[in-house]
Motif scaffolding. Structure first.
Motif, short mmCIF file in Angstrom:
data_model
loop_
_atom_site.label_atom_id
_atom_site.label_comp_id
_atom_site.label_asym_id
_atom_site.label_seq_id
_atom_site.Cartn_x
_atom_site.Cartn_y
_atom_site.Cartn_z
N LYS B 6 0.83 -1.20 0.00
CA LYS B 6 0.00 0.00 0.00
C LYS B 6 0.87 1.25 0.00
CE LYS B 6 -4.67 -0.09 1.59
NZ LYS B 6 -5.45 -0.55 2.72
N SER B 7 1.93 1.24 0.84
CA SER B 7 2.77 2.43 0.92
C SER B 7 3.52 2.62 -0.41
CB SER B 7 3.74 2.34 2.09
OG SER B 7 4.80 1.47 1.77
N ASN B 8 3.87 1.50 -1.06
CA ASN B 8 4.50 1.60 -2.37
C ASN B 8 3.58 2.25 -3.37
OD1 ASN B 8 7.08 0.68 -2.01
ND2 ASN B 8 6.51 -1.47 -2.27
N GLN B 9 2.30 1.82 -3.31
CA GLN B 9 1.30 2.37 -4.22
C GLN B 9 1.18 3.87 -4.05
OE1 GLN B 9 -0.70 1.40 -6.62
NE2 GLN B 9 0.04 -0.71 -6.71
N SER B 10 1.11 4.32 -2.79
CA SER B 10 0.90 5.75 -2.58
C SER B 10 2.17 6.53 -2.92
CB SER B 10 0.44 6.03 -1.15
OG SER B 10 1.45 5.66 -0.26
N ALA B 11 3.33 5.91 -2.69
CA ALA B 11 4.58 6.58 -3.04
C ALA B 11 4.65 6.77 -4.56
CB ALA B 11 5.77 5.77 -2.56
N LEU B 12 4.23 5.77 -5.29
CA LEU B 12 4.24 5.87 -6.76
C LEU B 12 3.27 6.96 -7.22
CD1 LEU B 12 5.23 4.78 -9.46
CD2 LEU B 12 3.40 3.10 -9.41
N LYS B 13 2.12 7.02 -6.57
CA LYS B 13 1.15 8.07 -6.89
C LYS B 13 1.77 9.44 -6.68
CE LYS B 13 -3.37 6.92 -7.65
NZ LYS B 13 -3.89 5.77 -6.87
N GLU B 14 2.44 9.55 -5.55
CA GLU B 14 3.09 10.82 -5.20
C GLU B 14 4.11 11.20 -6.27
OE1 GLU B 14 5.84 12.63 -1.62
OE2 GLU B 14 4.90 10.67 -1.31
N LEU B 15 4.87 10.21 -6.70
CA LEU B 15 5.89 10.44 -7.72
C LEU B 15 5.25 10.89 -9.03
CD1 LEU B 15 9.02 10.02 -8.42
CD2 LEU B 15 8.27 7.86 -9.42
N GLU B 16 4.17 10.19 -9.40
CA GLU B 16 3.51 10.52 -10.67
C GLU B 16 2.89 11.91 -10.63
OE1 GLU B 16 2.50 6.38 -12.86
OE2 GLU B 16 0.90 7.14 -11.58
N LEU B 17 2.39 12.25 -9.47
CA LEU B 17 1.78 13.57 -9.30
C LEU B 17 2.84 14.67 -9.40
CD1 LEU B 17 -1.23 13.88 -8.75
CD2 LEU B 17 -0.66 14.51 -6.39
N ALA B 18 3.98 14.39 -8.77
CA ALA B 18 5.06 15.39 -8.75
C ALA B 18 5.66 15.59 -10.13
CB ALA B 18 6.14 14.97 -7.76
N THR B 19 5.85 14.48 -10.85
CA THR B 19 6.56 14.59 -12.13
C THR B 19 5.64 14.83 -13.31
OG1 THR B 19 6.39 12.20 -12.43
CG2 THR B 19 8.39 13.02 -11.37
N GLY B 20 4.36 14.48 -13.17
CA GLY B 20 3.46 14.57 -14.30
C GLY B 20 3.66 13.43 -15.29
N GLU B 21 4.44 12.43 -14.93
CA GLU B 21 4.69 11.29 -15.82
C GLU B 21 3.80 10.11 -15.43
OE1 GLU B 21 6.79 11.53 -18.39
OE2 GLU B 21 7.24 13.59 -17.77
N ILE B 22 3.47 9.27 -16.41
CA ILE B 22 2.70 8.07 -16.10
C ILE B 22 3.62 6.87 -16.33
CG2 ILE B 22 0.65 6.70 -16.65
CD1 ILE B 22 -0.45 9.47 -17.78
N GLY B 54 6.23 -2.31 -8.33
CA GLY B 54 5.92 -1.95 -6.95
C GLY B 54 7.14 -1.94 -6.04
N LEU B 55 8.33 -1.99 -6.65
CA LEU B 55 9.55 -1.99 -5.84
C LEU B 55 10.06 -0.55 -5.69
CD1 LEU B 55 11.27 -5.01 -7.62
CD2 LEU B 55 10.10 -5.05 -5.41
N PHE B 56 9.22 0.26 -5.08
CA PHE B 56 9.52 1.69 -5.01
C PHE B 56 10.81 1.97 -4.24
CE2 PHE B 56 9.24 6.01 -3.55
CZ PHE B 56 8.79 6.66 -4.68
N GLU B 57 10.96 1.30 -3.11
CA GLU B 57 12.14 1.56 -2.27
C GLU B 57 13.42 1.23 -3.01
OE1 GLU B 57 12.49 3.04 0.77
OE2 GLU B 57 10.39 3.56 0.44
N LYS B 58 13.36 0.18 -3.81
CA LYS B 58 14.53 -0.23 -4.56
C LYS B 58 14.93 0.86 -5.55
CE LYS B 58 16.46 -4.38 -6.41
NZ LYS B 58 16.44 -5.75 -6.71
N ALA B 59 13.91 1.46 -6.16
CA ALA B 59 14.20 2.52 -7.12
C ALA B 59 14.75 3.76 -6.43
CB ALA B 59 12.93 2.87 -7.89
#
Lengths: 311, 129
Positions: B6-22, B54-59
């Motif tokens: 779940k936290s990975n999902q929201s972190a990815l959302k945050e990233l997409e929102l910040a960058t405007g990239e999908i 979903g490996l946000f931390e790794k990235a």
């Protein structure tokens, strides 16, 4: 005579006043010889150097927005065309992309205007010096002003990254196979050495974190230019110039540099000044790591006008 | 595990929102990686693959994000209009938001500051601190 020169507002940026003073001086001298005068806008601040790549970073647009505002005011007060000329690739990139972002998303401009408590109307057109030469002066007209024979010089045009990319926003030239510096060099009578490293990255601001990587990347570019038979490299960016120049200076004499020996890195305006027959004394050749004067001696001697060449 | 997902999902959302990239637009052709002058490892396309898995931390903890120079070769060449450079910058920012500067300013030394080109220092402040 100076009354007839076209007044063009100019934004210098940080490097042009310090490390790249020779770039600014040569550009200003050339402008006068060509028929326009660059006037520094009355007040300006740092543009932030790198455009924020993340779209929500509005803070990063505040500094360039303020510059556009100052430029707009400068033009309105003098009732002149709203061009803003830049020399540094970073400034050019940041200002032009900011302007583009405001055009694409007026909401951003609204927010920034509210934040800065001023109203930018979006009238400024950001142009690079090279672009001005190509589109306003014309390279064919430039060619007619050349006073010195430059044909002995084999020069490789080096574009770097930020002058051209992203193409959609910069709209200056093709990002993979650009020609603007090629055409410029041809116009001033140099032999143009087309080499594949012309749009490769020199390492840029990584110099702050990983200088070894910058050495490696810059070295690859120099080596490639050398392999293709260039005597010198020409660039439009103060950071490219210093990365390439310093990395060549630093590695000179070591095993890494078997092929490249004393290949100077010029700002394109420095070569233009030579071609136009100007006095190159103020253009700070002495601050380059790799001394460019010896390579120029042939052009300077054959020149139509006498000039106090150092050699 | 579920919480982590779940936290990975929201972190990815945050990233997409910040960058405007999908991130899911990427189809892993690898053109970005092929052209990367920094030879990032993990490469831009692998980093994006991590995000998709979903490996946000790794990235976000990959050392390679700090070698990006923002030259935009990857973004320019992407056939799907994704900007890997923007995604990498978003990862850097999320990392820096956790208060971990990558360049310790006082360790740079006077000599560096005296000899370097100003625009490099300004950019460095923006990207690494």
């Amino acid at each position: 005579m100076s009354k007839n020169l076209t007044h063009v507002p100019y934004y210098p940026g940080c490097s042009l006043k310090t490390k790249a003073l020779g770039y600014e001086r040569s550009a200003m001298d050339c402008a006068k010889a060509i028929g326009f005068e660059m006037h520094e806008i009355a007040t300006w601040n740092c543009c932030g150097a790198s455009f924020p790549l993340t779209k929500d970073n509005l803070m990063g647009l505040a500094a360039p927005a303020n510059i556009l505002l100052e430029a707009e005011q400068h033009c309105q007060e003098r009732e002149i065309d709203a061009n803003l000329i830049t020399l540094c690739s970073f400034c050019y990139n940041t200002l032009k992309r900011t302007d583009f972002a405001f055009r694409e998303e007026p909401k951003k401009l609204e927010t920034l205007n509210a934040f800065l408590k001023r109203q930018y109307q979006g009238s400024i057109k950001v142009v690079h010096y090279l672009e001005y030469l190509r589109d306003v002066i014309g390279f064919d007209n430039l060619a007619k002003m050349v006073k010195r024979d430059m044909s002995s010089l084999r020069v490789a045009p080096y574009y770097g990254c930020l002058l051209l990319k992203p193409q959609k926003e910069m709209a200056l030239d093709d990002p993979e196979e650009p020609v603007i510096l090629h055409d410029f060099l041809e116009a001033i009578g140099c032999q143009v050495v087309d080499f594949p490293g012309q749009v490769d990255c020199c390492g840029s601001y990584l110099i702050m974190r990983d200088p070894e990587k910058v050495l490696e990347l810059s070295h690859n570019i120099l080596q490639e230019a050398n392999d293709y038979g260039a005597d010198a490299l020409v660039t439009a960016c103060p950071l490219c110039q210093s990365n390439l120049d310093q990395s060549e200076g630093e590695r000179r004499g070591s095993d890494h540099y078997i092929g490249v020996q004393g290949m100077p890195i010029f700002y394109f305006t420095q070569l233009l000044a030579v071609a136009l027959g100007l006095d190159t004394e103020p253009h700070q050749f002495e601050r380059h790591c790799i001394d460019p004067t010896s390579i120029l001696s042939a052009c300077l001697e054959d020149g139509a006008k006498p000039i106090e060449a150092k050699k | 595990m579920q919480i982590l997902m779940k936290s990975n999902q929201s972190a990815l959302k945050e990233l997409e929102l910040a960058t405007g990239e999908i991130v899911s637009d990427c189809y892993q052709c690898g053109k970005c990686t092929a052209g990367c002058p920094a030879s990032m490892d993990p490469s831009p396309s692998v980093l994006i693959h991590y995000l998709k898995l979903g490996l946000f931390e790794k990235a976000v903890n990959s050392e390679s994000i700090w070698s990006c120079m923002g030259c935009l070769t990857c973004s320019e060449r992407c056939p799907k209009n994704v900007s890997p450079a923007a995604i990498v910058e978003g990862l850097k920012r999320l990392h820096l938001n956790r208060m971990k500067p990558r360049v310790i300013l006082h360790a740079l030394g006077q000599e560096f500051l005296a000899n370097s080109t100003q625009q490099a220092v300004v950019s460095g402040f923006r990207k690494f601190v």
